[in-house]
Design an enzyme around this catalytic site. Structure first.
Site, PDB file in Angstrom:
ATOM      1  N   GLY A 209      39.160 -32.595  11.956  1.00 55.04           N
ATOM      2  CA  GLY A 209      40.317 -33.301  11.428  1.00 55.04           C
ATOM      3  C   GLY A 209      40.412 -34.700  12.013  1.00 55.04           C
ATOM      4  N   GLY A 210      41.200 -34.833  13.072  1.00 50.37           N
ATOM      5  CA  GLY A 210      41.484 -36.149  13.662  1.00 50.37           C
ATOM      6  C   GLY A 210      40.255 -37.006  13.904  1.00 50.37           C
TER       7      GLY A 210
ATOM      8  CG  HIS B 194      43.613 -26.354   6.894  1.00 53.58           C
ATOM      9  ND1 HIS B 194      44.765 -26.662   7.573  1.00 53.58           N
ATOM     10  CD2 HIS B 194      42.594 -26.887   7.608  1.00 53.58           C
ATOM     11  CE1 HIS B 194      44.451 -27.362   8.650  1.00 53.58           C
ATOM     12  NE2 HIS B 194      43.141 -27.510   8.695  1.00 53.58           N
TER      13      HIS B 194
ATOM     14  CD1 TRP C 165      38.393 -37.448   6.245  1.00 55.30           C
ATOM     15  CD2 TRP C 165      38.545 -38.406   4.222  1.00 55.30           C
ATOM     16  NE1 TRP C 165      37.223 -38.113   6.004  1.00 55.30           N
ATOM     17  CE2 TRP C 165      37.296 -38.717   4.772  1.00 55.30           C
ATOM     18  CE3 TRP C 165      38.875 -38.902   2.955  1.00 55.30           C
ATOM     19  CZ2 TRP C 165      36.362 -39.506   4.103  1.00 55.30           C
ATOM     20  CZ3 TRP C 165      37.950 -39.678   2.284  1.00 55.30           C
ATOM     21  CH2 TRP C 165      36.705 -39.983   2.866  1.00 55.30           C
TER      22      TRP C 165
ATOM     23  CD  GLU D 208      39.908 -25.581  10.852  1.00 54.30           C
ATOM     24  OE1 GLU D 208      39.460 -26.649  11.261  1.00 54.30           O
ATOM     25  OE2 GLU D 208      40.782 -25.522   9.975  1.00 54.30           O
TER      26      GLU D 208
ATOM     27  N   GLY E 127      44.627 -30.075  16.042  1.00 49.75           N
ATOM     28  CA  GLY E 127      45.449 -31.264  16.247  1.00 49.75           C
ATOM     29  C   GLY E 127      46.152 -31.310  17.591  1.00 49.75           C
TER      30      GLY E 127
HETATM   31  P1  PGA Z   1      41.632 -31.338  14.298  1.00 44.75           P
HETATM   32  O1  PGA Z   1      41.862 -30.620  12.892  1.00 44.75           O
HETATM   33  O2  PGA Z   1      40.159 -31.610  14.423  1.00 44.75           O
HETATM   34  O3  PGA Z   1      42.461 -32.590  14.236  1.00 44.75           O
HETATM   35  O4  PGA Z   1      42.091 -30.384  15.348  1.00 44.75           O
HETATM   36  C1  PGA Z   1      40.974 -29.647  12.415  1.00 44.75           C
HETATM   37  C2  PGA Z   1      41.423 -29.140  11.067  1.00 44.75           C
HETATM   38  O5  PGA Z   1      42.637 -29.097  10.814  1.00 44.75           O
HETATM   39  O6  PGA Z   1      40.595 -28.767  10.216  1.00 44.75           O
END
Ligand code: PGA
Length: 254
Positions: free
Chosen positions: A231-232, A93, A10, A165, A171
């Site tokens: 994330g989003g 992260h 989140w 990631e 993002g």
């Molecule tokens: P995202 O973020 O799905 O918005 O690309 C993933 C994350 O930062 O863990």
């Protein structure tokens, strides 16, 4: 049945009321019942998530300080996070690595602290666009894994996750193709095996970077992708539930 981990990150979003509503909506979704659900939330929300989740959702923090306690204004210890209801914690992260300049040596200390205290770390790795374009993806992943996970003991591998990631996919709306993600996951698994043998090779590896309901199923059908860190698209309970449902669907067909 193949175990799958569907995790929401989140970031710096949600109030307690919003967190409560999200959890309440999610645990009502029967499609999500066969996958492991996780929410990595701001520290102010951990107790609310834990109380509302009734054991259905793993409660995760987004960061921790490596020290036990002390004069570190603004920081949170593992003991405090556990006390607030967290059982897991994100470490490394890309936003922590890049915006807050956390390096592998610091992250290794955080992994150590988490494991010693009983919090399960989800250790994040990933290359930048320049590193990928320069052909250095594997070198970067290898370094992050070798340094950040140095000293993990034989019996500790079963208490952590790794999240791959790619920084350029976070993002941005750009997702690694399933084949690209699978290749990075395969490499990560081989490196884990080299570091800690069979136990390390069994560590669940999650993919993160612009995961959405539309691409989750294909990503989760890759043999070395055991989950997604979202994330989003995790912020809205409906879209996160759709990703969990895509995971449940993959479990039936794999
Ligand atoms: P995202 O973020 O799905 O918005 O690309 C993933 C994350 O930062 O863990």
């Amino acid at each position: 049945m193949r175990e799958l981990w569907i995790a929401g990150n989140w970031k710096m979003y949600k109030t307690r009321a919003e967190a409560r509503a999200w959890v309440a909506a999610l645990i009502e979704h029967p499609q999500a019942a066969t996958v492991h659900l996780m929410a990595f939330a701001s520290a102010t929300l951990l107790a609310t998530v834990e109380e509302t989740a009734k054991g259905r959702i793993w409660v995760g923090a987004q960061n921790l300080h490596p020290g036990r306690e002390g004069a570190f204004t603004g920081e949170l210890s593992a003991r405090q996070l556990l006390d607030a209801g967290a059982t897991a914690v994100l470490i490394g992260h890309s936003e922590r690595r890049h915006l807050f300049h956390e390096d592998d040596e610091l992250l290794q200390k955080k992994v150590r602290t988490a494991l010693d205290s009983g919090l399960r770390p989800m250790y994040c790795i990933g290359e930048t666009l320049a590193e990928r374009q320069g052909g250095r993806t594997e070198e970067v992943l290898d370094r992050q894994l070798t340094r950040g996970l140095a000293g993990v003991g034989a019996e500790e591998w079963s208490r952590l996750w790794v999240a791959y990631e790619p920084v350029w996919a976070i993002g941005t709306g750009e997702t690694a193709t399933p084949a690209m993600a699978q290749a990075a996951h395969r490499f990560t698994r081989d490196r884990l095996q080299a570091l800690g043998g069979e136990a390390a090779a069994r560590v669940p590896i999650l993919y993160g970077g612009s995961v959405k309901p539309e691409n989750a199923g294909e990503l989760l059908s890759q043999p070395d992708i055991e989950g997604v860190l979202v994330g989003g698209a995790s912020l809205e309970a409906g879209s996160f539930a759709a990703i969990a449902a895509a995971g449940a669907e993959r479990q039936k067909t794999s």
